[in-house]
Design a protein around this motif. Sequence first.
Motif, mmCIF file in Angstrom:
data_model
loop_
_atom_site.group_PDB
_atom_site.id
_atom_site.type_symbol
_atom_site.label_atom_id
_atom_site.label_comp_id
_atom_site.label_asym_id
_atom_site.label_seq_id
_atom_site.Cartn_x
_atom_site.Cartn_y
_atom_site.Cartn_z
ATOM 1 N N HIS A 293 -35.331 -78.911 55.845
ATOM 2 C CA HIS A 293 -35.626 -80.329 55.620
ATOM 3 C C HIS A 293 -35.549 -80.663 54.135
ATOM 4 C CE1 HIS A 293 -38.246 -83.848 54.950
ATOM 5 N NE2 HIS A 293 -37.829 -84.251 56.152
ATOM 6 N N ALA A 297 -32.931 -83.234 52.419
ATOM 7 C CA ALA A 297 -33.453 -84.387 51.688
ATOM 8 C C ALA A 297 -32.973 -84.387 50.242
ATOM 9 C CB ALA A 297 -34.990 -84.383 51.748
ATOM 10 N N LEU A 302 -30.096 -86.491 55.036
ATOM 11 C CA LEU A 302 -30.906 -86.907 56.172
ATOM 12 C C LEU A 302 -30.360 -88.209 56.743
ATOM 13 C CD1 LEU A 302 -34.497 -86.081 54.892
ATOM 14 C CD2 LEU A 302 -33.166 -84.827 56.591
ATOM 15 N N GLY A 303 -30.985 -88.694 57.819
ATOM 16 C CA GLY A 303 -30.461 -89.873 58.477
ATOM 17 C C GLY A 303 -29.151 -89.551 59.161
ATOM 18 N N LYS A 333 -40.026 -83.389 63.925
ATOM 19 C CA LYS A 333 -40.082 -84.107 62.643
ATOM 20 C C LYS A 333 -38.708 -84.150 61.983
ATOM 21 C CE LYS A 333 -41.800 -83.384 57.966
ATOM 22 N NZ LYS A 333 -42.587 -82.489 57.087
ATOM 23 N N LEU A 334 -38.035 -82.985 61.931
ATOM 24 C CA LEU A 334 -36.715 -82.920 61.304
ATOM 25 C C LEU A 334 -35.701 -83.736 62.103
ATOM 26 C CD1 LEU A 334 -34.849 -81.856 59.155
ATOM 27 C CD2 LEU A 334 -34.686 -79.691 60.412
ATOM 28 N N GLU A 337 -36.063 -87.333 61.413
ATOM 29 C CA GLU A 337 -35.548 -87.644 60.074
ATOM 30 C C GLU A 337 -34.025 -87.791 60.098
ATOM 31 O OE1 GLU A 337 -37.026 -88.153 57.244
ATOM 32 O OE2 GLU A 337 -39.102 -87.580 57.596
ATOM 33 N N ASN A 339 -32.493 -89.388 62.366
ATOM 34 C CA ASN A 339 -32.234 -90.680 63.021
ATOM 35 C C ASN A 339 -31.505 -90.533 64.358
ATOM 36 O OD1 ASN A 339 -33.457 -91.881 60.867
ATOM 37 N ND2 ASN A 339 -31.669 -93.048 60.185
ATOM 38 N N SER A 369 -46.634 -84.071 58.768
ATOM 39 C CA SER A 369 -46.428 -85.499 58.511
ATOM 40 C C SER A 369 -45.710 -86.192 59.660
ATOM 41 C CB SER A 369 -45.632 -85.684 57.215
ATOM 42 O OG SER A 369 -44.366 -85.057 57.314
ATOM 43 N N ASP A 372 -46.225 -89.991 60.280
ATOM 44 C CA ASP A 372 -45.406 -90.947 59.538
ATOM 45 C C ASP A 372 -44.105 -91.230 60.272
ATOM 46 O OD1 ASP A 372 -47.150 -91.192 57.271
ATOM 47 O OD2 ASP A 372 -46.501 -89.203 56.647
ATOM 48 N N SER A 373 -43.514 -90.195 60.857
ATOM 49 C CA SER A 373 -42.264 -90.392 61.601
ATOM 50 C C SER A 373 -42.499 -91.242 62.840
ATOM 51 C CB SER A 373 -41.679 -89.034 61.994
ATOM 52 O OG SER A 373 -41.426 -88.237 60.853
ATOM 53 N N CYS A 376 -42.858 -94.776 61.837
ATOM 54 C CA CYS A 376 -41.540 -95.298 61.463
ATOM 55 C C CYS A 376 -40.747 -95.698 62.697
ATOM 56 C CB CYS A 376 -40.787 -94.256 60.653
ATOM 57 S SG CYS A 376 -39.183 -94.817 60.045
#
Length: 864
Positions: A293, A297, A302-303, A333-334, A337, A339, A369, A372-373, A376
Amino acid sequence: MSSLERKREKHSPFTLNPHPRRKTSAEIVTEARHSLRTLRTQRPFTPRDDHRQLFGETSSRAQDGRPPSTFSLYARNFEAPDSRPGSGTRLSPLEHKPKLPVAQDEDPNLVSPMALPKPPSDPLELKRGAAGARARLLRAGSLTTLPPVARPTEVRESVNSDSSPEQRELSAKGRGRRAPYVEPTDRERRDKDSGGPSKPAPRRTNSESGLRLPGGVDSSIRPGEGTGAGAGARTKLGTELGNGDRPASQAAEDESVVWNVKIVPLLQELESIAAGGSEDAVERLCDACDCLHGALAERGMLGRRCRKRAGLLRALFRLIDLNSAQLNLQLAKLTLELNVSGNNLLNICKLIFKISRSESNDILFQNNSIIDSLLCVLRCEDVCVSGEAVLYCVGTLKFLSGNSALLRLLLAKDCVGVATLLIQKLHPLAQPDHTQFTIAGHIHVQLTATLRNLADLPESRPLFVSHGALTELCLVLRHHHGDQDICTNIARVFSKLSSYSECCLALAQTPGCYTLFIELLSKHQRKQDLVVRLLFTLGNLTSRSSEARKHLFTAEGCMSVLLGLYHTYQGRWDTPTAHTPCTPPARDTRTPRTPPLGWRESEDVLVKLVRVLANMSIHPAVGPTLAANTHLIHYLLDTLELRSMQESEELLVNVAATINNLSFYQEDSSVVRDRGLTVAKLLLKLLLGSSMDGMLEATRVFGNLSQSRQVCDFIIQNKVHQFVVTLLDSKSPEVCFSACGVLTNLALDPPSRTTLTQEGAHTKLADCLRDFGPVDWQLAGLVCQTLWNLTEEGGTGTETDPPSTLNNQEREALLEVLTLYLDEEDALQWTSGDDMSDFHRACWELEFLPVAQRLRDRIQTQTD
């Protein structure tokens, strides 16, 4: 004279006057003496759901039509096509035909049929094209277990002999730009000088080669070694050190180099750890995912910006079958990230949901975290497209909000604001004929349950107000008024927040909220847990604002619905219609009955309902109307008759307080006034009972009812006055105040005055004045007025009448106290530093001073 209750508790106002005017003493005392009492009660208990499910066991939804809470997920449930970059061009697959190591070029203008291939202009591009073609050939089957990683000692593959011109051209086109020139390596120069290339290495079969990692990179070639990609990587790294002609900034931007140098080793590490099966494999895989990750990043991959995103996702999805909650959370999580969308987004949200169902996994969410995802996803996803994914995402937050530590974490991450935004996004789906109406309702159930838990935190209250969440929730109630699950959750939010001034103000200012609550009470009158919370909320609103009392009373169908609820939960007759209360039958003599099954829940509704009625009756325009309502008075008296203090203390105390408020209005139309004797008889069990609250409320009612001659006679005949005189020994100013109200009215009648004198009422009143005067001038003024009535000359007119005046010793002691308290400096010294010093001064000037001066003059005259 009426015994009016004082306002003992000052509630914070709904609005602050920007230009406050100092109230006069008369206004202060008038407000205090003419403020009837509001009632308090406990908030309904919110049960904790021990089973983490989308919909609890008490849900009104049919099990067949709702999304499941239990399911299985494997790597094969995820799809790779979703992972393609959104703006990329989908290339046609190559035909699955094996090629010789040295392939003929089909274009005779470029190379003759017998000619050997020339050295490549860009070994990196050739490597990508050739390996990419082979990777597509190996994608036919989706592996649920990962093949072993090739060891570095295996024979390396020659890029030049393994790529055809067509593949080189396809690779260059796929990148969308012309392949850059790379300086030939030393080996390539030697081959050119000697007249031909070195002998190509033989092609290896699948069993001989290592894992073909996604994107056309052979995992058996370590970055920085051999020819092809490794040589290209070394060339670029050398350029960064100043050994080449290309700038270092351009070399760093080459995604292929980043992929080979940074990403491939991490993917190799994941594969190696997964295949090894060591005891610490999960921890090592999680650490490798963190590194992966970070690398993505750092390079901005990412995305959907990574060109080899599809293969990367496939590699991550395969690890899901290891069935580790900790690792799956890292993978989720990854993946988020990167998308993902469509079925992959749904499955990832379901995977996180599945992990959150176990409380033992809560610690994983604290150390990750992933929240947070999830937030989002709620901010960004279109509910119409990804409604089911959003559902499981919010369901996860609902489970996590049941943990106190995670609840505070959610609040710190502005979960209230995100939830309010999601509610606004769901409003357009609120039409029943909308295709997404059902899924929107399911989401609302999870969302409102999450807000219900967040409302427990004191820190959440300003956020509910600032984000306008209460107004949005009222709109949800309008849209989903038939959904009992949603209505109950929102009612729980309101019952928690309306206990506090700032939230109560925000809710009271919501247009049409009173009519909305009445409509819900009418529609769901047999849904006890919903009804009790709506009534509790209305009780909070009406306890703080006179406007709220008027707005609720004038709401369409208010009294019909409230009386209908009283009728239903009283449990005596059939349920009346929502707009026509049934006509009560003639009263009969009965004893308290045995409580039926579920009577606690029904009684809780009545407690909250009676509180609303008591609070509404304080308004001067509403109180007389309620006092003249025959049905209401009948229900109140019926409750007094059928319930016992041992089983229904709070309900009977609230009923007595409501009757006290209604008995304040002595209009000719008052039913309480007409049936005062019946009320007095029913209140005897409260007055003579063991409950101090019940006794106090009954005494207050007798203070108003004792204006009636019939009630006064009843009090004397049943020796109630002896009990009232005894109450003067109480150490409670409230009890003494209520007792003085009754004695003041009784002392107006000469025979009753004589009876009270024989009971020693004047002595106890003098002691009460001495003890409470300096701290309660209202009570001191009422004591003086009671003494004034008791010292009135004249009795029954017979010679046996005892003297109604005090003896010399009592007169001297009383004069000493009055003289001391009539001195302003001495009287107000005890409250000079009090926050309510203005109030105490006003009470001393208007309540105590006039009547105390008259009483002092009368006693001095009797002494002379």
